[in-house]
Design a protein around this motif. Structure first.
Motif, PDB file in Angstrom:
ATOM      1  N   GLU A  17       0.842  -1.204   0.000  1.00 54.43           N
ATOM      2  CA  GLU A  17       0.000   0.000   0.000  1.00 54.43           C
ATOM      3  C   GLU A  17       0.872   1.248   0.000  1.00 54.43           C
ATOM      4  OE1 GLU A  17      -1.926   3.440   1.493  1.00 54.43           O
ATOM      5  OE2 GLU A  17      -0.635   2.261   2.810  1.00 54.43           O
ATOM      6  N   TYR A  20       2.537   1.780  -3.533  1.00 54.62           N
ATOM      7  CA  TYR A  20       1.655   2.341  -4.551  1.00 54.62           C
ATOM      8  C   TYR A  20       1.253   3.777  -4.212  1.00 54.62           C
ATOM      9  CZ  TYR A  20       1.233  -2.146  -6.909  1.00 54.62           C
ATOM     10  OH  TYR A  20       1.493  -3.291  -7.595  1.00 54.62           O
ATOM     11  N   SER A  21       1.016   4.049  -2.956  1.00 54.79           N
ATOM     12  CA  SER A  21       0.641   5.411  -2.556  1.00 54.79           C
ATOM     13  C   SER A  21       1.761   6.391  -2.835  1.00 54.79           C
ATOM     14  CB  SER A  21       0.282   5.456  -1.072  1.00 54.79           C
ATOM     15  OG  SER A  21      -0.921   4.794  -0.835  1.00 54.79           O
ATOM     16  N   SER A  23       4.126   6.129  -4.963  1.00 52.14           N
ATOM     17  CA  SER A  23       4.414   6.279  -6.393  1.00 52.14           C
ATOM     18  C   SER A  23       3.348   7.135  -7.078  1.00 52.14           C
ATOM     19  CB  SER A  23       4.497   4.913  -7.076  1.00 52.14           C
ATOM     20  OG  SER A  23       3.205   4.321  -7.166  1.00 52.14           O
ATOM     21  N   ASP A  25       0.205   6.227  -7.576  1.00 53.77           N
ATOM     22  CA  ASP A  25      -0.809   5.413  -8.244  1.00 53.77           C
ATOM     23  C   ASP A  25      -1.895   5.038  -7.239  1.00 53.77           C
ATOM     24  OD1 ASP A  25      -2.310   3.808  -9.883  1.00 53.77           O
ATOM     25  OD2 ASP A  25      -0.597   2.733 -10.704  1.00 53.77           O
ATOM     26  N   LYS A  28      -4.154   1.846  -7.732  1.00 52.64           N
ATOM     27  CA  LYS A  28      -3.542   0.558  -7.402  1.00 52.64           C
ATOM     28  C   LYS A  28      -3.393   0.359  -5.901  1.00 52.64           C
ATOM     29  CE  LYS A  28      -1.087  -0.494 -11.653  1.00 52.64           C
ATOM     30  NZ  LYS A  28       0.229  -0.730 -12.274  1.00 52.64           N
ATOM     31  N   SER A  29      -3.352   1.448  -5.152  1.00 47.73           N
ATOM     32  CA  SER A  29      -3.224   1.321  -3.700  1.00 47.73           C
ATOM     33  C   SER A  29      -4.561   1.006  -3.024  1.00 47.73           C
ATOM     34  CB  SER A  29      -2.633   2.593  -3.096  1.00 47.73           C
ATOM     35  OG  SER A  29      -3.572   3.652  -3.071  1.00 47.73           O
TER      36      SER A  29
END
Length: 187
Positions: A17, A20-21, A23, A25, A28-29
């Motif tokens: 999590e 993705y957070s 990055s 995105d 996706k997270s």
């Protein structure tokens, strides 16, 4: 043994999590956020549950602002309602309330007047907003709601700086006073 395995699994989910957070995105997270949210609720980890609720409310509100998909706004409202209950029941306080106000306003869950009232009463005495936090959010409310007199009054309170120039540009452009905005745009 089973609890230990589940705990290790959830640590891995937290890493996913975060990855993705960070990055950027957010989509996706989300599955990982939701899984953590349920896990923390079911295991009575109230602080982490509150944090995940906050993250989900903000993530969905930002997704709504970028994509305008109604389901994102519905989800943001759902998580903000849970967060409001947690704020009250746990007497949560802190700078995160600034983000709560801003995002609720952005998705029209709060009116400009409600935001200004909450800023003036320090979120019902839960958090002492700094002067810049309060000023910046009020400026955003005033520019978004076309309250030009209030906007101009708050801009005048800003010390001479690049920040003041940014708001003066926004003010003149929003009012359609392009002749006054043009010299500022050249700076």
């Amino acid at each position: 043994e089973r609890d230990k395995d589940e705990h290790i699994k959830m640590q891995a989910v937290e890493v996913l999590e975060d990855m993705y957070s960070e990055s950027g995105d957010k989509k996706k997270s989300l599955p990982w956020n939701i899984l953590l949210h349920k896990y923390f609720k079911n295991t009575s980890q109230v602080q982490k549950y509150s944090g995940q609720t906050f993250d989900l409310a903000l993530t969905y509100s930002r997704l709504y602002l970028s994509d305008s998909a109604p389901e994102y706004k519905t989800k943001a409202i759902y998580y903000f309602k849970i967060l409001d209950k947690l704020i009250d029941s746990l007497d949560l306080r802190g700078p995160f309330l600034n983000w709560v106000l801003q995002n609720k306003f952005d998705i029209e869950l709060l009116s400009g007047k409600e935001v200004v009232t909450l800023l003036d009463n320090n979120y019902n005495s839960r958090y002492q907003f700094t002067r810049p936090q309060s000023r910046n959010l009020k400026l955003q409310v005033y520019v978004s709601t076309n309250q030009f007199d209030s906007l101009k009054a708050y801009i005048e309170r800003i010390p001479a700086s690049e920040f003041k120039l940014i708001w003066l540009k926004k003010y003149y452009l929003k009012k359609g006073e392009y002749a006054k905005a043009i010299p500022l745009l050249k700076e």
